[in-house]
Motif scaffolding. Sequence first.
Motif, PDB file in Angstrom:
ATOM      1  N   GLU A 128      -5.827  -0.988  -6.658  1.00 14.06           N
ATOM      2  CA  GLU A 128      -7.116  -0.493  -6.185  1.00 14.06           C
ATOM      3  C   GLU A 128      -6.904   0.797  -5.399  1.00 14.06           C
ATOM      4  O   GLU A 128      -5.790   1.103  -4.987  1.00 14.06           O
ATOM      5  CB  GLU A 128      -7.788  -1.535  -5.284  1.00 14.06           C
ATOM      6  CG  GLU A 128      -8.093  -2.848  -5.985  1.00 14.06           C
ATOM      7  CD  GLU A 128      -8.704  -3.857  -5.032  1.00 14.06           C
ATOM      8  OE1 GLU A 128      -9.747  -3.525  -4.411  1.00 14.06           O
ATOM      9  OE2 GLU A 128      -8.138  -4.952  -4.899  1.00 14.06           O
ATOM     10  N   CYS A 129      -7.998   1.539  -5.213  1.00  9.70           N
ATOM     11  CA  CYS A 129      -7.916   2.759  -4.416  1.00  9.70           C
ATOM     12  C   CYS A 129      -9.292   3.110  -3.885  1.00  9.70           C
ATOM     13  O   CYS A 129     -10.297   2.541  -4.310  1.00  9.70           O
ATOM     14  CB  CYS A 129      -7.369   3.923  -5.247  1.00  9.70           C
ATOM     15  SG  CYS A 129      -8.483   4.477  -6.556  1.00  9.70           S
ATOM     16  N   ASN A 130      -9.314   4.059  -2.961  1.00  8.88           N
ATOM     17  CA  ASN A 130     -10.575   4.632  -2.523  1.00  8.88           C
ATOM     18  C   ASN A 130     -10.923   5.663  -3.593  1.00  8.88           C
ATOM     19  O   ASN A 130     -10.358   6.752  -3.624  1.00  8.88           O
ATOM     20  CB  ASN A 130     -10.427   5.274  -1.148  1.00  8.88           C
ATOM     21  CG  ASN A 130     -11.712   5.927  -0.686  1.00  8.88           C
ATOM     22  OD1 ASN A 130     -12.506   6.422  -1.485  1.00  8.88           O
ATOM     23  ND2 ASN A 130     -11.910   5.930   0.611  1.00  8.88           N
ATOM     24  N   GLU A 131     -11.826   5.300  -4.493  1.00  4.16           N
ATOM     25  CA  GLU A 131     -12.130   6.114  -5.671  1.00  4.16           C
ATOM     26  C   GLU A 131     -12.539   7.543  -5.331  1.00  4.16           C
ATOM     27  O   GLU A 131     -12.080   8.488  -5.953  1.00  4.16           O
ATOM     28  CB  GLU A 131     -13.258   5.465  -6.491  1.00  4.16           C
ATOM     29  CG  GLU A 131     -12.934   4.097  -7.034  1.00  4.16           C
ATOM     30  CD  GLU A 131     -12.236   4.136  -8.376  1.00  4.16           C
ATOM     31  OE1 GLU A 131     -12.278   5.176  -9.045  1.00  4.16           O
ATOM     32  OE2 GLU A 131     -11.642   3.110  -8.735  1.00  4.16           O
ATOM     33  N   ALA A 132     -13.406   7.705  -4.333  1.00  6.21           N
ATOM     34  CA  ALA A 132     -13.920   9.039  -4.010  1.00  6.21           C
ATOM     35  C   ALA A 132     -12.796   9.961  -3.551  1.00  6.21           C
ATOM     36  O   ALA A 132     -12.688  11.102  -4.013  1.00  6.21           O
ATOM     37  CB  ALA A 132     -15.007   8.945  -2.944  1.00  6.21           C
ATOM     38  N   ASP A 133     -11.936   9.479  -2.650  1.00  4.62           N
ATOM     39  CA  ASP A 133     -10.830  10.305  -2.164  1.00  4.62           C
ATOM     40  C   ASP A 133      -9.831  10.594  -3.278  1.00  4.62           C
ATOM     41  O   ASP A 133      -9.345  11.713  -3.407  1.00  4.62           O
ATOM     42  CB  ASP A 133     -10.109   9.624  -1.001  1.00  4.62           C
ATOM     43  CG  ASP A 133     -10.891   9.708   0.304  1.00  4.62           C
ATOM     44  OD1 ASP A 133     -11.901  10.449   0.346  1.00  4.62           O
ATOM     45  OD2 ASP A 133     -10.496   9.046   1.277  1.00  4.62           O
ATOM     46  N   GLY A 149      -4.591  10.206  -1.246  1.00  5.42           N
ATOM     47  CA  GLY A 149      -4.919   9.100  -2.150  1.00  5.42           C
ATOM     48  C   GLY A 149      -4.264   7.841  -1.602  1.00  5.42           C
ATOM     49  O   GLY A 149      -3.063   7.823  -1.353  1.00  5.42           O
ATOM     50  N   TRP A 166      -3.500   0.486  -3.311  1.00  5.02           N
ATOM     51  CA  TRP A 166      -2.957  -0.778  -2.831  1.00  5.02           C
ATOM     52  C   TRP A 166      -3.121  -1.854  -3.894  1.00  5.02           C
ATOM     53  O   TRP A 166      -3.933  -1.752  -4.810  1.00  5.02           O
ATOM     54  CB  TRP A 166      -3.629  -1.196  -1.531  1.00  5.02           C
ATOM     55  CG  TRP A 166      -5.091  -1.488  -1.665  1.00  5.02           C
ATOM     56  CD1 TRP A 166      -5.673  -2.691  -1.962  1.00  5.02           C
ATOM     57  CD2 TRP A 166      -6.172  -0.560  -1.512  1.00  5.02           C
ATOM     58  NE1 TRP A 166      -7.047  -2.559  -2.001  1.00  5.02           N
ATOM     59  CE2 TRP A 166      -7.376  -1.262  -1.732  1.00  5.02           C
ATOM     60  CE3 TRP A 166      -6.233   0.804  -1.214  1.00  5.02           C
ATOM     61  CZ2 TRP A 166      -8.625  -0.648  -1.666  1.00  5.02           C
ATOM     62  CZ3 TRP A 166      -7.477   1.409  -1.155  1.00  5.02           C
ATOM     63  CH2 TRP A 166      -8.647   0.692  -1.369  1.00  5.02           C
ATOM     64  N   THR A 195       0.368   5.573   0.337  1.00  3.85           N
ATOM     65  CA  THR A 195      -0.508   6.716   0.581  1.00  3.85           C
ATOM     66  C   THR A 195       0.175   7.944  -0.007  1.00  3.85           C
ATOM     67  O   THR A 195       1.330   8.226   0.303  1.00  3.85           O
ATOM     68  CB  THR A 195      -0.742   6.915   2.091  1.00  3.85           C
ATOM     69  OG1 THR A 195      -1.324   5.716   2.615  1.00  3.85           O
ATOM     70  CG2 THR A 195      -1.671   8.097   2.352  1.00  3.85           C
ATOM     71  N   LYS A 217       0.841  -1.197   0.000  1.00  2.00           N
ATOM     72  CA  LYS A 217       0.000   0.000   0.000  1.00  2.00           C
ATOM     73  C   LYS A 217       0.874   1.244   0.000  1.00  2.00           C
ATOM     74  O   LYS A 217       1.908   1.288   0.652  1.00  2.00           O
ATOM     75  CB  LYS A 217      -0.884  -0.025   1.247  1.00  2.00           C
ATOM     76  CG  LYS A 217      -1.889   1.108   1.326  1.00  2.00           C
ATOM     77  CD  LYS A 217      -2.967   0.818   2.345  1.00  2.00           C
ATOM     78  CE  LYS A 217      -2.585   1.285   3.721  1.00  2.00           C
ATOM     79  NZ  LYS A 217      -3.656   1.129   4.715  1.00  2.00           N
TER      80      LYS A 217
END
Length: 159
Positions: free
Chosen positions: A113-118, A101, A104, A76, A74
């Motif tokens: 993959e990622c947290n799309e919204a952030d 952002g 990971w 950040t 991961k």
Amino acid sequence: MAADASELKLPLVQDVQLTNCMRLRVQSLQQKNERPQDGEKLLRPNEYIYRVDFVRQHNLRFLRWDIQLEKEGKVTVTGTSQHWTPDLTNLMSRQLLEPAGIFWKKPEASEVECNEADALEFGERLNELAKIRKVMYFLLSFTEGLEPAHIECSIVFKA
């Protein structure tokens, strides 16, 4: 997918000199048994400074992050509002931008993959910063065995 001619891909490049300067600051404080300034962000061993040079500054629209990870783990990506000067102004925690952002790769996965919204909100903030910045600095934190050698990272804009 072939890059469109109107796309501008800006790589995040590790700023080895700045990273080393910030590590020296940590060592200096430890050797002198001093405390950091209130709110000062000290670089941890798994954190590195990267930069993006905006070759164009106007009429950019964030499209996507282009993150390639060679192995699972991961990373950040945190933007900073810091304008570094040659005397290395210390990075303060309040200069770290939200949201970060987080990207990971799971074991056996081919895609990052990622947290799309952030990631999207962070990218859209870069549109505004690109208008006033020629260079932007980022703090990259690596975990789960990842390190700078394992990543290729760019921000893709529509020009």
